[in-house]
Each structure stands twice: as C-alpha cells, then as structure tokens.
Motif scaffolding. Structure first.
Motif, short mmCIF file in Angstrom:
data_model
loop_
_atom_site.label_atom_id
_atom_site.label_comp_id
_atom_site.label_asym_id
_atom_site.label_seq_id
_atom_site.Cartn_x
_atom_site.Cartn_y
_atom_site.Cartn_z
N CYS A 17 16.74 52.11 56.34
CA CYS A 17 16.24 50.75 56.22
C CYS A 17 16.66 50.08 54.91
CB CYS A 17 14.72 50.75 56.31
SG CYS A 17 14.12 51.24 57.93
N THR A 18 17.27 50.81 54.01
CA THR A 18 17.69 50.25 52.74
C THR A 18 18.93 49.40 52.94
OG1 THR A 18 16.87 52.24 51.64
CG2 THR A 18 18.33 50.82 50.36
N ALA A 19 18.90 48.19 52.42
CA ALA A 19 20.05 47.29 52.56
C ALA A 19 21.22 47.79 51.72
CB ALA A 19 19.66 45.88 52.13
N LYS A 20 22.37 47.91 52.35
CA LYS A 20 23.58 48.32 51.63
C LYS A 20 24.26 47.07 51.09
CE LYS A 20 24.49 52.31 54.56
NZ LYS A 20 25.42 52.91 55.51
N PRO A 21 24.92 47.20 49.94
CA PRO A 21 25.65 46.04 49.43
C PRO A 21 26.80 45.68 50.38
CG PRO A 21 26.00 47.97 48.03
CD PRO A 21 25.03 48.35 49.09
N SER A 22 27.15 44.42 50.38
CA SER A 22 28.25 43.98 51.24
C SER A 22 29.06 42.92 50.49
CB SER A 22 27.72 43.41 52.55
OG SER A 22 26.91 42.28 52.29
N ILE A 23 30.16 42.53 51.09
CA ILE A 23 31.01 41.50 50.49
C ILE A 23 31.10 40.33 51.45
CG2 ILE A 23 32.34 43.09 49.04
CD1 ILE A 23 34.51 43.08 51.21
N ASN A 24 31.43 39.16 50.91
CA ASN A 24 31.54 37.96 51.75
C ASN A 24 32.98 37.44 51.80
OD1 ASN A 24 31.77 37.03 49.17
ND2 ASN A 24 30.11 35.54 49.29
N TRP A 25 33.94 38.34 51.69
CA TRP A 25 35.36 37.99 51.76
C TRP A 25 36.08 39.09 52.53
CZ3 TRP A 25 38.58 41.45 49.07
CH2 TRP A 25 37.92 42.31 48.19
N LYS A 26 37.26 38.77 53.05
CA LYS A 26 38.03 39.73 53.85
C LYS A 26 39.12 40.35 52.99
CE LYS A 26 40.49 39.98 58.30
NZ LYS A 26 40.82 41.29 58.25
N PRO A 27 39.05 41.66 52.75
CA PRO A 27 40.08 42.30 51.93
C PRO A 27 41.44 42.31 52.62
CG PRO A 27 38.22 43.80 52.36
CD PRO A 27 38.00 42.57 53.16
N ALA A 28 42.48 42.17 51.81
CA ALA A 28 43.86 42.18 52.33
C ALA A 28 44.47 43.58 52.25
CB ALA A 28 44.72 41.20 51.54
N TYR A 29 44.02 44.39 51.31
CA TYR A 29 44.59 45.72 51.12
C TYR A 29 43.54 46.81 51.31
CZ TYR A 29 47.07 49.65 49.04
OH TYR A 29 47.66 50.87 48.83
N LEU A 30 42.39 46.64 50.72
CA LEU A 30 41.32 47.64 50.78
C LEU A 30 40.57 47.54 52.10
CD1 LEU A 30 39.88 46.90 47.23
CD2 LEU A 30 41.22 48.91 47.85
N SER A 31 39.88 48.63 52.46
CA SER A 31 38.97 48.58 53.60
C SER A 31 37.70 47.85 53.15
CB SER A 31 38.62 49.99 54.08
OG SER A 31 37.78 50.63 53.13
N GLN A 32 36.86 47.49 54.09
CA GLN A 32 35.60 46.80 53.77
C GLN A 32 34.74 47.66 52.84
OE1 GLN A 32 35.57 43.82 55.23
NE2 GLN A 32 33.55 43.09 54.68
N GLU A 33 34.65 48.96 53.12
CA GLU A 33 33.83 49.86 52.30
C GLU A 33 34.43 50.02 50.90
OE1 GLU A 33 33.09 54.44 52.69
OE2 GLU A 33 31.70 53.38 54.04
N GLN A 34 35.75 50.16 50.81
CA GLN A 34 36.40 50.28 49.51
C GLN A 34 36.22 49.01 48.69
OE1 GLN A 34 40.30 51.06 51.05
NE2 GLN A 34 40.12 53.29 50.81
N ALA A 35 36.34 47.86 49.35
CA ALA A 35 36.16 46.58 48.65
C ALA A 35 34.73 46.43 48.15
CB ALA A 35 36.52 45.42 49.58
N THR A 36 33.76 46.91 48.90
CA THR A 36 32.37 46.87 48.47
C THR A 36 32.18 47.75 47.24
OG1 THR A 36 31.64 46.47 50.75
CG2 THR A 36 29.99 47.25 49.19
N LEU A 37 32.78 48.94 47.26
CA LEU A 37 32.69 49.84 46.10
C LEU A 37 33.32 49.18 44.87
CD1 LEU A 37 33.26 53.64 46.08
CD2 LEU A 37 34.19 52.22 44.28
#
Length: 181
Positions: A17-37
């Motif tokens: 139930c803990t909210a994970k951080p997220s991003i509001n842009w689409k990465p061009a090189y990194l994956s979504q998870e890598q970009a969040t990190l």
C-alpha cells in the motif's frame, strides 16, 4: 500461531500500500524504473530548498538525454552496469530496491555510496573510470547549473555584463555568489 502467520501477511499488505515514487516524463534511453531511480538520486544530490530541486528543473530528463545522445557505448554500459549494481546493493543492504526505500534510507544509502566513491577517488587504488554515483553527481550538477533556475537563482547571472569596476573587493564582487558565465 495465528499471530505468527498473519504478521508477515500483514507486513506484505502494508508494504504493497506504500506509494512508490514515479516520474511524469517518458524516458528516451532509461527504463521507467531506472528513470525513477535516477530522479530520486538526483533530487537527493540537489534537493528543493528555497530554490528548485533537481527534479523540478528537469535534471533526470537531462541525464536520460545525455546518456542517449552524448555518451559513448562504453560509457553507457558502464553507467547502466553501475546503476544496476547500485540498486542491487541497496536491495542487499535494506531488503528492498532503492526506489522502495524510505526517503531517509535513500539519502543514507546515497551518502554511504558517495563517501566510499570519494574515498576510493583519493586513494592509491583509484579506478581508471569514475564510478556510477560520481557520474550521476556530475551529470546532476551539469544539468542543474545549466538550467535557467540554476544559472539565475543560484549562480550570479547577467545576460549582458554591466559596467566595468576595476578594483573591487572580492566580497563585493558578486554578493557571495559564483559567476555562471
């Protein structure tokens, strides 16, 4: 017996139930998870204070584009390998991937890894190439201080320099700020 069985189940439910951080842009090189990190690490390096933080000025997007468009394949691989090891080390130390750690644990882990990298940089066994955390720090600083906010709100900036003042005490020449140009 019921308490022993339900405690791990309850912990799993609460963790889910803990909210994970997220991003509001689409990465061009990194994956979504890598970009969040990368977003979390860059914000730890330059957090929001009375000036915008790294996320707010677009540093993670800058890092993503630098990796895609500027870095050589060798440097891309070194960065990505370092990113993977960084996340694995966080998982080993805390039992969770980096992006699932609390803000305090994230900051403590980044500081620990950074301090170890700095100690290695200043030792006789200095690696030939900079480690992941120092590459990320370098990209974060570059991205931040070349942004409008970094150049105008943190550094002293004048689009067209003013009058020439030949002999000015250093304390008066910039109001304590470093020049951006």
């Amino acid at each position: 017996m019921g308490g022993v069985i339900s405690a791990p189940a309850l912990a799993g439910i609460l963790k889910g139930c803990t909210a994970k951080p997220s991003i509001n842009w689409k990465p061009a090189y990194l994956s979504q998870e890598q970009a969040t990190l990368i977003s979390q690490v860059s914000e730890i390096i330059i957090p929001k204070t009375d000036t915008p933080g790294a996320k707010e000025v677009g540093v993670p997007e800058f890092i993503d584009l630098m990796l895609k468009d500027v870095y050589s394949e060798e440097d891309q691989k070194r960065f990505m390998d370092g990113l993977k090891k960084f996340d694995e080390d966080a998982n080993t130390e805390y039992g969770d991937p980096f992006i699932e750690l609390s803000a305090d644990d994230q900051a403590a882990f980044v500081k620990k890894v950074h301090d170890e990298a700095i100690a290695t940089e200043h030792s006789e066994n200095r690696p030939a190439k900079r480690p992941f955390i120092l590459m990320t720090k370098e990209l974060t600083l570059l991205g931040f201080f070349t942004s409008k906010a970094g150049a105008t709100q943190v550094l002293q900036y004048e689009a067209v320099p003013g009058a020439y003042k030949g002999c000015v005490p250093l304390k008066e020449a910039g109001n304590g700020k470093t020049w951006a140009t």
